[in-house]
Design a protein around this motif. Structure first.
Motif, PDB file in Angstrom:
ATOM      1  N   CYS A   1       1.048  -1.460   0.031  1.00  0.00           N
ATOM      2  CA  CYS A   1       0.237  -0.087   0.179  1.00  0.00           C
ATOM      3  C   CYS A   1       0.822   1.170  -0.027  1.00  0.00           C
ATOM      4  O   CYS A   1       0.686   2.092  -0.796  1.00  0.00           O
ATOM      5  N   GLU A   2       1.879   1.226   0.788  1.00  0.00           N
ATOM      6  CA  GLU A   2       2.711   2.460   0.856  1.00  0.00           C
ATOM      7  C   GLU A   2       3.455   2.707  -0.439  1.00  0.00           C
ATOM      8  O   GLU A   2       3.463   3.849  -0.843  1.00  0.00           O
ATOM      9  N   VAL A   3       4.181   1.605  -0.824  1.00  0.00           N
ATOM     10  CA  VAL A   3       4.942   1.737  -2.144  1.00  0.00           C
ATOM     11  C   VAL A   3       4.015   2.248  -3.318  1.00  0.00           C
ATOM     12  O   VAL A   3       4.206   3.256  -4.174  1.00  0.00           O
ATOM     13  N   LEU A   4       2.739   1.789  -3.577  1.00  0.00           N
ATOM     14  CA  LEU A   4       1.939   2.098  -4.498  1.00  0.00           C
ATOM     15  C   LEU A   4       1.495   3.570  -4.320  1.00  0.00           C
ATOM     16  O   LEU A   4       1.328   4.243  -5.460  1.00  0.00           O
ATOM     17  N   THR A   5       0.940   3.794  -3.199  1.00  0.00           N
ATOM     18  CA  THR A   5       0.444   5.244  -2.891  1.00  0.00           C
ATOM     19  C   THR A   5       1.340   6.194  -3.020  1.00  0.00           C
ATOM     20  O   THR A   5       1.144   7.314  -3.609  1.00  0.00           O
ATOM     21  N   ASN A   6       2.763   6.025  -2.734  1.00  0.00           N
ATOM     22  CA  ASN A   6       3.838   6.965  -2.929  1.00  0.00           C
ATOM     23  C   ASN A   6       4.140   7.465  -4.165  1.00  0.00           C
ATOM     24  O   ASN A   6       4.223   8.637  -4.548  1.00  0.00           O
ATOM     25  N   GLN A   7       3.887   6.327  -4.962  1.00  0.00           N
ATOM     26  CA  GLN A   7       4.190   6.411  -6.631  1.00  0.00           C
ATOM     27  C   GLN A   7       2.778   7.670  -7.103  1.00  0.00           C
ATOM     28  O   GLN A   7       3.171   8.301  -7.953  1.00  0.00           O
ATOM     29  N   LEU A   8       1.608   7.204  -6.709  1.00  0.00           N
ATOM     30  CA  LEU A   8       0.655   7.931  -7.197  1.00  0.00           C
ATOM     31  C   LEU A   8       0.719   9.212  -6.612  1.00  0.00           C
ATOM     32  O   LEU A   8       0.553  10.487  -7.421  1.00  0.00           O
ATOM     33  N   LYS A   9       1.019   9.617  -5.396  1.00  0.00           N
ATOM     34  CA  LYS A   9       1.463  11.029  -4.845  1.00  0.00           C
ATOM     35  C   LYS A   9       2.251  11.589  -5.830  1.00  0.00           C
ATOM     36  O   LYS A   9       2.391  12.869  -6.015  1.00  0.00           O
ATOM     37  N   LYS A  10       3.417  10.932  -6.152  1.00  0.00           N
ATOM     38  CA  LYS A  10       4.456  11.550  -6.862  1.00  0.00           C
ATOM     39  C   LYS A  10       3.940  12.134  -8.001  1.00  0.00           C
ATOM     40  O   LYS A  10       4.427  12.968  -8.553  1.00  0.00           O
ATOM     41  N   HIS A  11       2.999  11.631  -8.623  1.00  0.00           N
ATOM     42  CA  HIS A  11       2.267  12.304  -9.906  1.00  0.00           C
ATOM     43  C   HIS A  11       0.961  12.903  -9.595  1.00  0.00           C
ATOM     44  O   HIS A  11       0.460  13.136 -10.582  1.00  0.00           O
ATOM     45  N   GLY A  12       0.840  13.352  -8.555  1.00  0.00           N
ATOM     46  CA  GLY A  12      -0.029  14.433  -8.298  1.00  0.00           C
ATOM     47  C   GLY A  12      -1.572  13.855  -7.901  1.00  0.00           C
ATOM     48  O   GLY A  12      -2.669  14.764  -7.974  1.00  0.00           O
ATOM     49  N   PHE A  13      -1.608  12.707  -7.503  1.00  0.00           N
ATOM     50  CA  PHE A  13      -3.069  11.982  -7.096  1.00  0.00           C
ATOM     51  C   PHE A  13      -3.123  12.599  -5.726  1.00  0.00           C
ATOM     52  O   PHE A  13      -2.293  12.647  -5.039  1.00  0.00           O
ATOM     53  N   GLN A  14      -4.353  12.713  -5.369  1.00  0.00           N
ATOM     54  CA  GLN A  14      -5.060  12.994  -4.016  1.00  0.00           C
ATOM     55  C   GLN A  14      -5.320  11.571  -3.387  1.00  0.00           C
ATOM     56  O   GLN A  14      -6.226  10.902  -3.950  1.00  0.00           O
ATOM     57  N   VAL A  15      -4.504  11.347  -2.421  1.00  0.00           N
ATOM     58  CA  VAL A  15      -4.652   9.753  -1.940  1.00  0.00           C
ATOM     59  C   VAL A  15      -5.326   9.685  -0.657  1.00  0.00           C
ATOM     60  O   VAL A  15      -4.801  10.471   0.325  1.00  0.00           O
ATOM     61  N   GLU A  16      -6.296   8.891  -0.529  1.00  0.00           N
ATOM     62  CA  GLU A  16      -6.636   8.461   0.880  1.00  0.00           C
ATOM     63  C   GLU A  16      -6.423   7.085   1.285  1.00  0.00           C
ATOM     64  O   GLU A  16      -6.728   6.346   0.404  1.00  0.00           O
ATOM     65  N   ILE A  17      -5.903   6.832   2.264  1.00  0.00           N
ATOM     66  CA  ILE A  17      -5.583   5.444   2.722  1.00  0.00           C
ATOM     67  C   ILE A  17      -6.467   5.208   3.916  1.00  0.00           C
ATOM     68  O   ILE A  17      -6.849   6.008   4.719  1.00  0.00           O
ATOM     69  N   GLY A  18      -6.906   3.872   3.903  1.00  0.00           N
ATOM     70  CA  GLY A  18      -7.776   3.492   4.898  1.00  0.00           C
ATOM     71  C   GLY A  18      -9.287   3.307   4.618  1.00  0.00           C
ATOM     72  O   GLY A  18     -10.047   3.442   5.304  1.00  0.00           O
ATOM     73  N   THR A  19      -9.588   3.517   3.326  1.00  0.00           N
ATOM     74  CA  THR A  19     -10.827   3.753   2.645  1.00  0.00           C
ATOM     75  C   THR A  19     -11.696   2.698   3.005  1.00  0.00           C
ATOM     76  O   THR A  19     -11.449   1.458   3.325  1.00  0.00           O
ATOM     77  N   CYS A  20     -12.918   2.998   3.384  1.00  0.00           N
ATOM     78  CA  CYS A  20     -13.981   2.275   3.788  1.00  0.00           C
ATOM     79  C   CYS A  20     -13.673   1.433   5.112  1.00  0.00           C
ATOM     80  O   CYS A  20     -13.958   0.485   5.564  1.00  0.00           O
ATOM     81  N   GLY A  21     -12.882   1.979   6.009  1.00  0.00           N
ATOM     82  CA  GLY A  21     -12.326   1.290   7.306  1.00  0.00           C
ATOM     83  C   GLY A  21     -11.234   0.201   7.166  1.00  0.00           C
ATOM     84  O   GLY A  21     -10.781  -0.657   7.920  1.00  0.00           O
ATOM     85  N   LEU A  22     -10.865  -0.112   5.764  1.00  0.00           N
ATOM     86  CA  LEU A  22      -9.910  -1.165   5.600  1.00  0.00           C
ATOM     87  C   LEU A  22      -8.519  -0.431   5.522  1.00  0.00           C
ATOM     88  O   LEU A  22      -8.239   0.401   4.770  1.00  0.00           O
ATOM     89  N   SER A  23      -7.640  -0.888   6.314  1.00  0.00           N
ATOM     90  CA  SER A  23      -6.413  -0.168   6.926  1.00  0.00           C
ATOM     91  C   SER A  23      -5.585  -0.064   5.575  1.00  0.00           C
ATOM     92  O   SER A  23      -4.604   0.703   5.564  1.00  0.00           O
ATOM     93  N   THR A  24      -5.645  -1.120   4.697  1.00  0.00           N
ATOM     94  CA  THR A  24      -4.480  -1.193   3.566  1.00  0.00           C
ATOM     95  C   THR A  24      -5.370  -0.895   2.234  1.00  0.00           C
ATOM     96  O   THR A  24      -4.718  -1.316   1.274  1.00  0.00           O
ATOM     97  N   ALA A  25      -6.532  -0.378   2.176  1.00  0.00           N
ATOM     98  CA  ALA A  25      -7.042  -0.009   1.078  1.00  0.00           C
ATOM     99  C   ALA A  25      -6.823   1.555   0.702  1.00  0.00           C
ATOM    100  O   ALA A  25      -6.324   2.493   1.828  1.00  0.00           O
ATOM    101  N   PHE A  26      -6.784   1.958  -0.469  1.00  0.00           N
ATOM    102  CA  PHE A  26      -6.759   3.320  -0.664  1.00  0.00           C
ATOM    103  C   PHE A  26      -7.642   3.754  -1.781  1.00  0.00           C
ATOM    104  O   PHE A  26      -8.062   2.857  -2.766  1.00  0.00           O
TER     105      PHE A  26
END
Length: 388
Positions: free
Chosen positions: A37-62
């Motif tokens: 989850c961390e490595v995928l979302t870091n890459q998305l943030k790097k490219h300007g995505f607005q990222v929410e982690i813990g979506t729907c109460g699932l700790s590793t969803a985004f």
């Protein structure tokens, strides 16, 4: 514009390769995919995505959104990244997760011109209690116009069907006794489990050919000289349509109820994993994806029609609420079956990574077609409405 999408994805090739390798070398079970989850979302943030982690109460969803700020369709890409016990990424989810973000990043580079938005969903635990089930139930996909994901396989296969599935657990409660000195004082919970299997075996003669019922005994007693007072069986009940699964589950429950009645045990049933719905492929959307695969150099003669699905996917739940596809890309030149060490090695191979890039590009290009062709989107939605 399509050339630009391809160039942008190729520009990130090293990043995508490294991410897929990192996830593959650090396998994490469902709902424990913190590194992935961390490595995928870091890459998305790097490219300007607005990222929410813990979506729907699932700790590793985004949920990662790139919004053009202009009117237009919402394109959803699914990322999976959970591993299997013991064999790690033997279903190739290290490639699936990376393909999902790769497609999203590639398409995001042109939506300032096309309008609309790109959303990448991190969906944990596909192998067990699929995150997409919770996300679909909570309406997370309702605002999408289409949803896409690509799965590795040993050949190119068009998106097709999957089996709806319920995971049913039966607990039987009896009474322990000395199996030699006073067996008449006991109520054998294991006998109830065995009778349940026998009844289900008889039931199999009278179910449709698409249906599957298979199970295991997870608890059957601790010592041969003690009448087991507790026993547990778990079953998967599958069929091509949700309605028939619901019907079969009731029959399977009656098998267990009858076993309890015969033995004198009491029974409690529960769902031990989430229920998966059948996959409904949007053929209009699938045809666009296939066309884009061919445009990327894949021989159309190597793209197989889907055989009726025999497994179950939480992408099925997504397809019930939004037009969706789940095609397969070729990661091996020799036959190999998912959930095996051989498939894991294919998912970590150079050929696997090359296929990952093709899958990411084909998804992104498909998304571009939808963003820029309102008539195509209308056809996709019309087919979806007709299938409901």
């Amino acid at each position: 514009m399509k050339d630009r999408i391809i160039e942008e994805i190729d520009h990130c090739k090293d990043d995508f390769y490294n991410i897929s390798i990192y996830i593959g070398e650090n396998p994490e079970l469902g709902h424990e995919e913190f590194k992935a989850c961390e490595v995928l979302t870091n890459q998305l943030k790097k490219h300007g995505f607005q990222v929410e982690i813990g979506t729907c109460g699932l700790s590793t969803a985004f949920k990662a959104v790139y919004d053009s700020g202009k009117e237009g369709p919402a394109i959803g890409f699914m990322a999976e990244y959970d591993a299997l016990p013991e064999v790690g990424h033997a279903c190739g989810h290290n490639l699936i997760g990376t393909m999902g973000i790769g497609a999203g990043i590639g398409l995001s580079k042109v939506i300032a011109e096309t309008g609309g938005k790109v959303i990448v969903f991190g969906t944990p635990a596909e192998e067990t209690s699929g995150g997409k089930v919770t996300m679909a139930e909570e309406g997370l996909f309702d605002a999408l116009d289409v949803a896409l994901m690509v799965h590795p396989q040993d050949k190119y296969v068009k998106s097709g069907t999957s089996l709806a599935m319920d995971a049913i657990q039966f607990e039987f409660f009896g009474k322990s006794a000395h199996a030699a000195a006073s067996p008449h004082m006991g109520i054998n919970a294991l006998d109830a489990v065995i009778q349940t299997f026998n009844s289900i075996n008889a039931l199999r003669q009278h179910i449709t050919s698409d249906a599957r019922i298979h199970g295991i005994i997870t608890e059957g007693g601790k010592a041969a000289n003690v009448v087991p007072d507790y026993a547990v069986a778990q079953f998967y009940v599958r069929a091509s349509k949700r309605e028939y699964v619901n019907e079969l589950v009731e029959k399977v429950k009656r098998c267990a109820e009858g076993a309890a009645l015969q033995t004198g045990a009491t029974m409690k049933w529960s769902n031990y994993e989430f229920s998966y719905d059948d996959m409904i492929t949007n053929t209009t959307l699938s045809d666009v994806f296939t066309k884009e695969l061919i445009s990327l150099g894949v021989d159309e003669n190597e793209i197989y029609e889907d055989r009726d699905g025999t497994g179950s996917l939480d992408m099925g739940n997504v397809s019930q609420v939004v037009p969706a596809i789940h095609p397969y890309i070729k990661i091996s030149n020799v036959p190999c079956v998912p959930h095996t060490p051989e498939f894991r090695e294919a998912a970590m191979s150079e050929l696997g990574r090359e296929a990952m890039m093709i899958g990411a590009k084909a998804m992104a290009l498909t998304g571009y077609e939808i963003l820029t062709n309102p008539e195509l989107l209308q056809q996709i939605k019309q087919e979806y409405n007709n299938q409901k």
